[in-house]
Design an enzyme around this catalytic site. Structure first.
Site, PDB file in Angstrom:
ATOM      1  N   GLY A  89      51.594  64.721  27.597  1.00 48.31           N
ATOM      2  CA  GLY A  89      51.231  63.638  28.508  1.00 48.31           C
ATOM      3  C   GLY A  89      49.735  63.424  28.592  1.00 48.31           C
ATOM      4  O   GLY A  89      49.258  62.291  28.683  1.00 48.31           O
TER       5      GLY A  89
ATOM      6  N   ASN B 226      51.604  74.278  34.232  1.00 49.11           N
ATOM      7  CA  ASN B 226      52.897  73.897  33.657  1.00 49.11           C
ATOM      8  C   ASN B 226      53.583  75.189  33.219  1.00 49.11           C
ATOM      9  O   ASN B 226      53.243  75.762  32.186  1.00 49.11           O
ATOM     10  CB  ASN B 226      52.666  72.955  32.486  1.00 49.11           C
ATOM     11  CG  ASN B 226      53.910  72.274  31.959  1.00 49.11           C
ATOM     12  OD1 ASN B 226      53.900  71.745  30.864  1.00 49.11           O
ATOM     13  ND2 ASN B 226      54.990  72.260  32.718  1.00 49.11           N
TER      14      ASN B 226
ATOM     15  N   CYS C  95      56.257  70.482  23.572  1.00 52.03           N
ATOM     16  CA  CYS C  95      55.514  70.699  24.803  1.00 52.03           C
ATOM     17  C   CYS C  95      54.159  71.275  24.430  1.00 52.03           C
ATOM     18  O   CYS C  95      54.080  72.364  23.862  1.00 52.03           O
ATOM     19  CB  CYS C  95      56.255  71.643  25.740  1.00 52.03           C
ATOM     20  SG  CYS C  95      55.310  72.048  27.236  1.00 52.03           S
TER      21      CYS C  95
ATOM     22  N   ASN D 295      58.873  60.286  29.603  1.00 51.57           N
ATOM     23  CA  ASN D 295      57.859  60.942  30.424  1.00 51.57           C
ATOM     24  C   ASN D 295      56.916  59.860  30.958  1.00 51.57           C
ATOM     25  O   ASN D 295      56.510  58.963  30.210  1.00 51.57           O
ATOM     26  CB  ASN D 295      57.066  61.944  29.590  1.00 51.57           C
ATOM     27  CG  ASN D 295      57.944  63.019  28.983  1.00 51.57           C
ATOM     28  OD1 ASN D 295      58.378  63.939  29.654  1.00 51.57           O
ATOM     29  ND2 ASN D 295      58.219  62.887  27.688  1.00 51.57           N
TER      30      ASN D 295
ATOM     31  N   ASN E 278      51.632  72.295  26.423  1.00 52.88           N
ATOM     32  CA  ASN E 278      51.257  73.475  27.192  1.00 52.88           C
ATOM     33  C   ASN E 278      52.014  74.706  26.723  1.00 52.88           C
ATOM     34  O   ASN E 278      51.449  75.804  26.620  1.00 52.88           O
ATOM     35  CB  ASN E 278      51.509  73.236  28.682  1.00 52.88           C
ATOM     36  CG  ASN E 278      50.538  72.231  29.272  1.00 52.88           C
ATOM     37  OD1 ASN E 278      49.353  72.257  28.992  1.00 52.88           O
ATOM     38  ND2 ASN E 278      51.046  71.322  30.084  1.00 52.88           N
TER      39      ASN E 278
ATOM     40  N   GLU F  32      57.754  64.404  34.397  1.00 55.57           N
ATOM     41  CA  GLU F  32      58.275  64.800  33.089  1.00 55.57           C
ATOM     42  C   GLU F  32      59.770  64.544  32.986  1.00 55.57           C
ATOM     43  O   GLU F  32      60.537  64.854  33.908  1.00 55.57           O
ATOM     44  CB  GLU F  32      58.001  66.282  32.814  1.00 55.57           C
ATOM     45  CG  GLU F  32      56.579  66.575  32.400  1.00 55.57           C
ATOM     46  CD  GLU F  32      56.446  67.886  31.661  1.00 55.57           C
ATOM     47  OE1 GLU F  32      57.158  68.067  30.643  1.00 55.57           O
ATOM     48  OE2 GLU F  32      55.644  68.725  32.085  1.00 55.57           O
TER      49      GLU F  32
ATOM     50  N   HIS G  78      56.199  58.775  25.921  1.00 55.49           N
ATOM     51  CA  HIS G  78      55.388  58.713  27.139  1.00 55.49           C
ATOM     52  C   HIS G  78      55.076  57.259  27.462  1.00 55.49           C
ATOM     53  O   HIS G  78      54.905  56.425  26.571  1.00 55.49           O
ATOM     54  CB  HIS G  78      54.072  59.471  26.960  1.00 55.49           C
ATOM     55  CG  HIS G  78      54.250  60.949  26.847  1.00 55.49           C
ATOM     56  ND1 HIS G  78      54.176  61.786  27.926  1.00 55.49           N
ATOM     57  CD2 HIS G  78      54.518  61.729  25.768  1.00 55.49           C
ATOM     58  CE1 HIS G  78      54.383  63.029  27.531  1.00 55.49           C
ATOM     59  NE2 HIS G  78      54.597  63.027  26.220  1.00 55.49           N
TER      60      HIS G  78
ATOM     61  N   CYS H 288      51.034  68.393  31.796  1.00 55.10           N
ATOM     62  CA  CYS H 288      51.853  68.092  30.618  1.00 55.10           C
ATOM     63  C   CYS H 288      50.900  67.877  29.453  1.00 55.10           C
ATOM     64  O   CYS H 288      50.074  66.957  29.481  1.00 55.10           O
ATOM     65  CB  CYS H 288      52.703  66.850  30.860  1.00 55.10           C
ATOM     66  SG  CYS H 288      53.654  66.323  29.406  1.00 55.10           S
ATOM     67  N   GLY H 289      50.999  68.731  28.442  1.00 60.31           N
ATOM     68  CA  GLY H 289      50.080  68.637  27.309  1.00 60.31           C
ATOM     69  C   GLY H 289      50.250  67.366  26.504  1.00 60.31           C
ATOM     70  O   GLY H 289      49.269  66.667  26.198  1.00 60.31           O
TER      71      GLY H 289
END
Length: 284
Positions: free
Chosen positions: A229, A15, A77, A199, A79, A217, A168, A226-227
């Site tokens: 996610g 990512n 986010c 997401n 990541n 995303e 999400h 996706c962290g």
């Protein structure tokens, strides 16, 4: 007037974002620059633009703003937060191995796992408590859905809503190969069910506590990882009886270890952060 800005390209499990230290450079119109710089054909290339700055509040050491490839500003986010931990430590902006990062979804605590050569090998992020009901993000009675049925692209699927500071929707499938992530993800992102877009994660149990997950995303499309996610997927798997409180989420770009702690109800995410390259770009 033209000026030169130095940037760093980093990624967490694939990512990838463009990082700029705003204590050194003023970045006007970051939404515009995110769209321009993220283009993989005519720009630097990436999933978006991340601005690193000193925190305006004493509760945090640094602050993060993140703009998706379409210019929309994201609340969080996972990541990118890990990459910021590596960035500020290895570039000498801090000597702390516990860093507090201010985001639009609150202050996140980063625990840097430092190895040989004083290099950050991985980062554990306290992602705080998941939110399972938010009518601002989900247009259902009470703003919640666990293993509920949805119709997308003429197919009936079951999904679970989880907010990790950003929305999400996690859909479990028995066969990941049969899922058209681009078609179904884009349709769901903008569905009326999600007033602020969403997401979308498509997940499949892979055995031994591993969950194969692909991500669409909000604002960026398909990404390698996706962290938030991954966290949402692990929470949804536990809520629906598919996994325990610890899971390894296997994404296109790598693996993230997630624990939903019974002790404090916080979600902890551990994963890599890597430098890709550095460069300079001109702003006109």
């Amino acid at each position: 007037m033209e000026k030169i800005v130095k940037f760093t390209k980093m990624h967490g499990a694939g990512n990838d974002y463009i990082y700029v230290d705003t204590s050194l450079y003023d970045i006007p119109e970051p939404a515009v620059l995110a769209r321009k710089w993220s283009d993989r054909h005519t720009g630097i290339g990436g999933d978006g633009l991340v601005l690193i700055g000193r925190s305006p509040v004493h509760e945090a050491d640094f602050a993060m703003r993140i703009f998706n490839a379409d210019g929309s500003e994201a609340m969080m986010c996972g990541n990118a937060s890990r990459c910021i931990g590596k960035y500020v430590y290895e570039k000498g902006l801090t000597d702390k191995t516990t860093v507090r990062l201010l985001t639009l979804s609150g202050v996140k605590t980063l625990r840097l796992n430092v190895g040989n050569g004083n290099m950050v090998e991985s980062v554990t992020v306290d992602m705080l408590e998941p939110c399972l009901a938010d009518s601002a993000f989900l247009a259902t009675a009470g703003g919640s859905m666990t293993d509920g049925q949805v119709s997308v692209c003429g197919q009936q699927m079951r999904g679970t809503f989880v907010s990790m500071g950003n929305p999400h929707f996690v859909i479990f499938t028995d066969d990941m190969r049969s899922v058209d992530v681009s078609r179904m993800g884009s349709a769901l992102e903008t569905a009326p069910l999600f007033p602020q877009r969403c997401n979308i994660e498509f997940a499949c149990l892979a055995g031994d506590g591993r969950i194969r997950t692909r991500v669409w995303e909000r604002g960026s499309g398909i990404t390698m990882a996706c962290g938030t996610g991954a966290c949402a997927t692990a929470v949804a798997a536990f809520l629906t009886g598919r996994a325990g409180r610890k899971s390894t989420i296997v994404m296109d770009g790598g693996e993230l270890d997630i624990e939903w702690s019974e002790k404090d109800n916080h979600v902890y995410m551990t994963g890599p952060a890597e430098f890709a390259f550095e460069g300079e770009i001109q702003i006109t």
